[in-house]
Scaffold this active site. Structure first.
Site, PDB file in Angstrom:
ATOM      1  N   LYS A   1       2.631  -3.762   6.464  1.00 41.93           N
ATOM      2  CA  LYS A   1       2.965  -3.806   5.024  1.00 41.93           C
ATOM      3  C   LYS A   1       4.464  -3.560   4.839  1.00 41.93           C
ATOM      4  O   LYS A   1       5.118  -4.215   4.028  1.00 41.93           O
ATOM      5  CB  LYS A   1       2.164  -2.758   4.247  1.00 41.93           C
ATOM      6  CG  LYS A   1       0.673  -3.024   4.210  1.00 41.93           C
ATOM      7  CD  LYS A   1       0.343  -4.284   3.421  1.00 41.93           C
ATOM      8  CE  LYS A   1      -1.134  -4.560   3.330  1.00 41.93           C
ATOM      9  NZ  LYS A   1      -1.458  -5.871   2.746  1.00 41.93           N
TER      10      LYS A   1
ATOM     11  N   TYR B   1      -1.110  -0.863  10.781  1.00 37.94           N
ATOM     12  CA  TYR B   1      -1.428  -1.484   9.485  1.00 37.94           C
ATOM     13  C   TYR B   1      -0.313  -1.209   8.475  1.00 37.94           C
ATOM     14  O   TYR B   1       0.202  -2.116   7.823  1.00 37.94           O
ATOM     15  CB  TYR B   1      -2.766  -0.947   8.949  1.00 37.94           C
ATOM     16  CG  TYR B   1      -2.998  -1.247   7.483  1.00 37.94           C
ATOM     17  CD1 TYR B   1      -3.208  -2.549   7.044  1.00 37.94           C
ATOM     18  CD2 TYR B   1      -2.985  -0.228   6.527  1.00 37.94           C
ATOM     19  CE1 TYR B   1      -3.398  -2.827   5.692  1.00 37.94           C
ATOM     20  CE2 TYR B   1      -3.183  -0.497   5.184  1.00 37.94           C
ATOM     21  CZ  TYR B   1      -3.385  -1.795   4.768  1.00 37.94           C
ATOM     22  OH  TYR B   1      -3.567  -2.067   3.431  1.00 37.94           O
TER      23      TYR B   1
ATOM     24  N   SER C   1       0.837  -1.193   0.000  1.00 41.52           N
ATOM     25  CA  SER C   1       0.000   0.000   0.000  1.00 41.52           C
ATOM     26  C   SER C   1       0.874   1.246   0.000  1.00 41.52           C
ATOM     27  O   SER C   1       1.972   1.249   0.567  1.00 41.52           O
ATOM     28  CB  SER C   1      -0.861  -0.023   1.259  1.00 41.52           C
ATOM     29  OG  SER C   1      -1.445   1.227   1.478  1.00 41.52           O
TER      30      SER C   1
HETATM   31  P1  NAD Z   1     -10.754  -7.419   1.548  1.00 40.45           P
HETATM   32  O1  NAD Z   1     -10.899  -7.439   3.020  1.00 40.45           O
HETATM   33  O2  NAD Z   1     -11.945  -7.180   0.713  1.00 40.45           O
HETATM   34  O3  NAD Z   1     -10.063  -8.780   1.048  1.00 40.45           O
HETATM   35  C1  NAD Z   1      -9.183  -9.524   1.853  1.00 40.45           C
HETATM   36  C2  NAD Z   1      -9.575 -10.986   1.713  1.00 40.45           C
HETATM   37  O4  NAD Z   1      -8.672 -11.781   2.505  1.00 40.45           O
HETATM   38  C3  NAD Z   1     -10.981 -11.276   2.241  1.00 40.45           C
HETATM   39  O5  NAD Z   1     -11.646 -12.135   1.336  1.00 40.45           O
HETATM   40  C4  NAD Z   1     -10.735 -11.968   3.579  1.00 40.45           C
HETATM   41  O6  NAD Z   1     -11.782 -12.869   3.905  1.00 40.45           O
HETATM   42  C5  NAD Z   1      -9.422 -12.667   3.326  1.00 40.45           C
HETATM   43  N1  NAD Z   1      -8.606 -12.904   4.522  1.00 40.45           N
HETATM   44  C6  NAD Z   1      -8.324 -12.019   5.514  1.00 40.45           C
HETATM   45  N2  NAD Z   1      -7.506 -12.589   6.429  1.00 40.45           N
HETATM   46  C7  NAD Z   1      -7.268 -13.860   5.992  1.00 40.45           C
HETATM   47  C8  NAD Z   1      -6.505 -14.939   6.499  1.00 40.45           C
HETATM   48  N3  NAD Z   1      -5.822 -14.842   7.650  1.00 40.45           N
HETATM   49  N4  NAD Z   1      -6.475 -16.101   5.787  1.00 40.45           N
HETATM   50  C9  NAD Z   1      -7.171 -16.225   4.618  1.00 40.45           C
HETATM   51  N5  NAD Z   1      -7.912 -15.235   4.109  1.00 40.45           N
HETATM   52  C10 NAD Z   1      -7.967 -14.060   4.784  1.00 40.45           C
HETATM   53  O7  NAD Z   1      -9.613  -6.352   1.210  1.00 40.45           O
HETATM   54  P2  NAD Z   1      -9.170  -5.723  -0.178  1.00 40.45           P
HETATM   55  O8  NAD Z   1      -9.590  -4.306  -0.183  1.00 40.45           O
HETATM   56  O9  NAD Z   1      -9.557  -6.593  -1.287  1.00 40.45           O
HETATM   57  O10 NAD Z   1      -7.596  -5.733   0.019  1.00 40.45           O
HETATM   58  C11 NAD Z   1      -6.804  -6.820  -0.434  1.00 40.45           C
HETATM   59  C12 NAD Z   1      -5.353  -6.548  -0.050  1.00 40.45           C
HETATM   60  O11 NAD Z   1      -4.934  -5.295  -0.605  1.00 40.45           O
HETATM   61  C13 NAD Z   1      -5.114  -6.444   1.458  1.00 40.45           C
HETATM   62  O12 NAD Z   1      -3.875  -7.070   1.750  1.00 40.45           O
HETATM   63  C14 NAD Z   1      -5.034  -4.958   1.697  1.00 40.45           C
HETATM   64  O13 NAD Z   1      -4.230  -4.656   2.816  1.00 40.45           O
HETATM   65  C15 NAD Z   1      -4.386  -4.464   0.411  1.00 40.45           C
HETATM   66  N6  NAD Z   1      -4.707  -3.061   0.114  1.00 40.45           N
HETATM   67  C16 NAD Z   1      -6.008  -2.672   0.025  1.00 40.45           C
HETATM   68  C17 NAD Z   1      -6.307  -1.323  -0.219  1.00 40.45           C
HETATM   69  C18 NAD Z   1      -7.731  -0.873  -0.317  1.00 40.45           C
HETATM   70  O14 NAD Z   1      -7.982   0.334  -0.290  1.00 40.45           O
HETATM   71  N7  NAD Z   1      -8.718  -1.735  -0.449  1.00 40.45           N
HETATM   72  C19 NAD Z   1      -5.268  -0.397  -0.381  1.00 40.45           C
HETATM   73  C20 NAD Z   1      -3.954  -0.836  -0.305  1.00 40.45           C
HETATM   74  C21 NAD Z   1      -3.686  -2.179  -0.060  1.00 40.45           C
HETATM   75  C1  UD1 Z   2      -6.940   5.175   3.896  1.00 43.47           C
HETATM   76  C2  UD1 Z   2      -5.948   4.637   4.884  1.00 43.47           C
HETATM   77  C3  UD1 Z   2      -4.779   4.013   4.115  1.00 43.47           C
HETATM   78  C4  UD1 Z   2      -5.291   2.939   3.149  1.00 43.47           C
HETATM   79  C5  UD1 Z   2      -6.308   3.575   2.212  1.00 43.47           C
HETATM   80  C6  UD1 Z   2      -6.923   2.535   1.315  1.00 43.47           C
HETATM   81  C7  UD1 Z   2      -6.220   6.109   6.831  1.00 43.47           C
HETATM   82  C8  UD1 Z   2      -5.600   7.195   7.664  1.00 43.47           C
HETATM   83  N1  UD1 Z   2      -5.520   5.722   5.750  1.00 43.47           N
HETATM   84  O1  UD1 Z   2      -6.281   6.153   3.149  1.00 43.47           O
HETATM   85  O2  UD1 Z   2      -3.870   3.429   5.014  1.00 43.47           O
HETATM   86  O3  UD1 Z   2      -4.231   2.400   2.394  1.00 43.47           O
HETATM   87  O4  UD1 Z   2      -7.357   4.148   2.994  1.00 43.47           O
HETATM   88  O5  UD1 Z   2      -7.592   3.104   0.251  1.00 43.47           O
HETATM   89  O6  UD1 Z   2      -7.270   5.590   7.149  1.00 43.47           O
HETATM   90  N2  UD1 Z   2     -12.464  11.441   3.865  1.00 43.47           N
HETATM   91  C9  UD1 Z   2     -13.439  12.292   4.348  1.00 43.47           C
HETATM   92  N3  UD1 Z   2     -14.533  11.743   4.948  1.00 43.47           N
HETATM   93  C10 UD1 Z   2     -14.708  10.397   5.097  1.00 43.47           C
HETATM   94  C11 UD1 Z   2     -13.707   9.541   4.599  1.00 43.47           C
HETATM   95  C12 UD1 Z   2     -12.592  10.096   3.997  1.00 43.47           C
HETATM   96  O7  UD1 Z   2     -13.318  13.515   4.227  1.00 43.47           O
HETATM   97  O8  UD1 Z   2     -15.723   9.962   5.662  1.00 43.47           O
HETATM   98  C13 UD1 Z   2     -11.284  12.013   3.172  1.00 43.47           C
HETATM   99  C14 UD1 Z   2      -9.966  11.740   3.862  1.00 43.47           C
HETATM  100  O9  UD1 Z   2      -9.648  12.717   4.798  1.00 43.47           O
HETATM  101  C15 UD1 Z   2      -9.001  11.714   2.664  1.00 43.47           C
HETATM  102  C16 UD1 Z   2      -9.858  11.178   1.513  1.00 43.47           C
HETATM  103  O10 UD1 Z   2     -11.204  11.396   1.903  1.00 43.47           O
HETATM  104  O11 UD1 Z   2      -8.595  13.014   2.344  1.00 43.47           O
HETATM  105  C17 UD1 Z   2      -9.653   9.700   1.237  1.00 43.47           C
HETATM  106  O12 UD1 Z   2      -9.854   8.970   2.446  1.00 43.47           O
HETATM  107  P1  UD1 Z   2      -9.837   7.371   2.498  1.00 43.47           P
HETATM  108  O13 UD1 Z   2     -10.725   6.816   1.452  1.00 43.47           O
HETATM  109  O14 UD1 Z   2     -10.089   6.963   3.901  1.00 43.47           O
HETATM  110  O15 UD1 Z   2      -8.356   7.001   2.043  1.00 43.47           O
HETATM  111  P2  UD1 Z   2      -6.943   7.457   2.677  1.00 43.47           P
HETATM  112  O16 UD1 Z   2      -7.120   8.343   3.831  1.00 43.47           O
HETATM  113  O17 UD1 Z   2      -6.096   7.932   1.565  1.00 43.47           O
END
Ligand code: NAD
Ligand code: UD1
Length: 352
Positions: free
Chosen positions: A152, A148, A124
């Site tokens: 990573k 978190y 991330s």
């Molecule tokens: P998500 O929660 O929708 O998907 C994660 C999946 O992993 C789920 O299906 C969950 O059931 C499964 N899981 C969790 N713990 C597990 C375990 N111990 N064993 C087996 N399965 C397990 O999340 P996502 O948004 O799809 O994110 C996927 C990956 O990408 C994560 O590692 C997350 O940290 C990373 N990531 C997500 C975002 C985001 O904004 N969504 C941003 C940056 C990185």
């Molecule tokens: C958040 C996480 C980041 C993660 C990412 C995944 C935090 C501090 N960071 O990032 O670790 O990788 O999500 O996509 O939680 N906002 C509002 N009102 C809301 C929600 C968000 O104003 O109810 C604003 C936030 O201040 C920010 C923007 O929207 O400026 C995006 O927020 P968000 O979607 O939570 O993502 P990040 O903060 O970038």
């Protein structure tokens, strides 16, 4: 290629699984469904008309991993499984270190024991922390500001040491910026449990009338309109980056960290306007204090992805918001609209 997808039922995992299948790779999903529904997999099957295997298991269960890997014999792993909420990681740090860091170590050990040396890992942009300069390139110092983000960061270190130990090991570490949006069919999308923490699912729920108003966390940032600016990336583009990473990993060995974003930022107010345009509804909001730990601006330098993966984002925020709204309006309760959590057991049997 035979690809094992941990966390393949989740938001990003399900979109990536779909594209992996469309590229005619074979897939095995390994997921414990702690934050997802088997219904997502049923819909991926429906959309692709391609079969794949499913194992219900925890990545920390090395025996279960070994069993799955010995029978499926994956050539590569795409590792999504883990926990992802910043707020929760502050209150439950040990759970985050266990699921994310220990889970990845168990996975790497199982890979070593079964002769699979290729991994694509979900990292991330949060690993960078406060920007020393923008856009963030991959050599920007890594100083995550919450547990978190630190999981990573540590996993990235573990993976790079692991790769350095054997010439045949390969890792592509993808640092996602802000994934949003959904598959154009509206059949799969993000299904946050409870009230969403992230901006786009929150706004779509306000537009749908499920939440009263958005609280904007601060309008005194040094950005165009004072609200936070982020590099939103369409989940479809992100999924395609994984397919490109698998292809790259099959031709290369070593460990590379690569940003996945668009290289462009959008503010909170700009995202509100896009969702209003997509939904034809007003999104009421109020300005409240900044959220602790938030930064003003996060934007990716995306040149490395272009250079190494030949990948570039195609979609802008209008498409991202349109698809997010399409998913929200077709599935007001996410996957629970058609099958509540009480049916997970039966559904799981059906997809396994
Ligand atoms: P998500 O929660 O929708 O998907 C994660 C999946 O992993 C789920 O299906 C969950 O059931 C499964 N899981 C969790 N713990 C597990 C375990 N111990 N064993 C087996 N399965 C397990 O999340 P996502 O948004 O799809 O994110 C996927 C990956 O990408 C994560 O590692 C997350 O940290 C990373 N990531 C997500 C975002 C985001 O904004 N969504 C941003 C940056 C990185
Ligand atoms: C958040 C996480 C980041 C993660 C990412 C995944 C935090 C501090 N960071 O990032 O670790 O990788 O999500 O996509 O939680 N906002 C509002 N009102 C809301 C929600 C968000 O104003 O109810 C604003 C936030 O201040 C920010 C923007 O929207 O400026 C995006 O927020 P968000 O979607 O939570 O993502 P990040 O903060 O970038």
């Amino acid at each position: 290629m035979r690809v094992l997808v941990t966390g393949g039922a989740g938001y990003i995992g399900s979109h990536t699984l779909l594209q992996i299948l469309q590229e005619r790779h074979e897939a095995l999903v390994f997921d414990n469904f702690s934050n997802s529904s088997p219904e997502a997999l049923r819909r991926v099957r429906r959309l692709t008309n391609v079969d794949f295997q499913v194992t219900n298991g925890d990545v920390r269960d090395e025996d279960a991993l070994l069993r799955a890997m010995r029978s499926f014999r994956p050539e590569a792993i795409v590792h999504f499984a883990g926990l992802k909420s910043v707020g929760e990681s502050n209150s439950q740090p040990l759970e985050y270190y266990s699921q994310n860091v220990v889970g990845t170590i168990k996975l790497l050990r199982a890979m070593e024991q079964t002769g699979c040396g290729t991994i694509v890992f979900s990292s991330s942009a949060t690993v960078y922390g406060e920007a020393r300069y923008l856009p963030y390139d991959e050599s920007h110092p890594s100083q995550p500001t919450n547990p978190y983000g630190r999981t990573k960061h540590f996993i990235e270190k573990v993976i790079s040491d692991w790769v350095a130990s054997r010439p045949e090991f390969t890792a592509v570490v993808l640092r996602y910026f802000n994934p949003v949006g959904a598959h154009p069919s509206g059949l799969i999308g993000e299904h946050p449990s409870g009230t969403p923490n992230n901006l786009v699912p929150y706004i779509t729920q306000v537009a749908a009338g499920r939440l009263a108003r958005l609280r904007i966390y601060g309008n005194d940032y040094p950005t165009r309109d004072g609200t936070g600016e982020r590099d939103y990336i369409h989940v479809e583009d992100l999924a395609r980056a994984h397919v490109a990473a698998l292809d790259y990993a099959s031709r290369f060995s070593g460990c590379e960290a690569i940003n996945v974003g668009t290289g462009r930022g959008a503010t909170v107010l700009e995202m509100i306007r896009e969702i209003e345009a997509a939904s034809g509804r007003k999104v009421p909001y109020e300005i409240v204090a900044r959220r602790e730990g938030d930064i003003a601006t996060s934007i990716a330098d995306v040149r490395k992805a272009e250079r190494l993966l030949g990948w570039k984002a195609q979609y802008g925020i209008a498409e991202m918001c349109r698809s997010a709204w399409h998913w929200q309006s077709r599935n007001p309760n996410g996957y629970d609209s058609s099958h509540g959590p009480e049916n997970h057991g039966a559904l799981l049997e059906e997809v396994s």
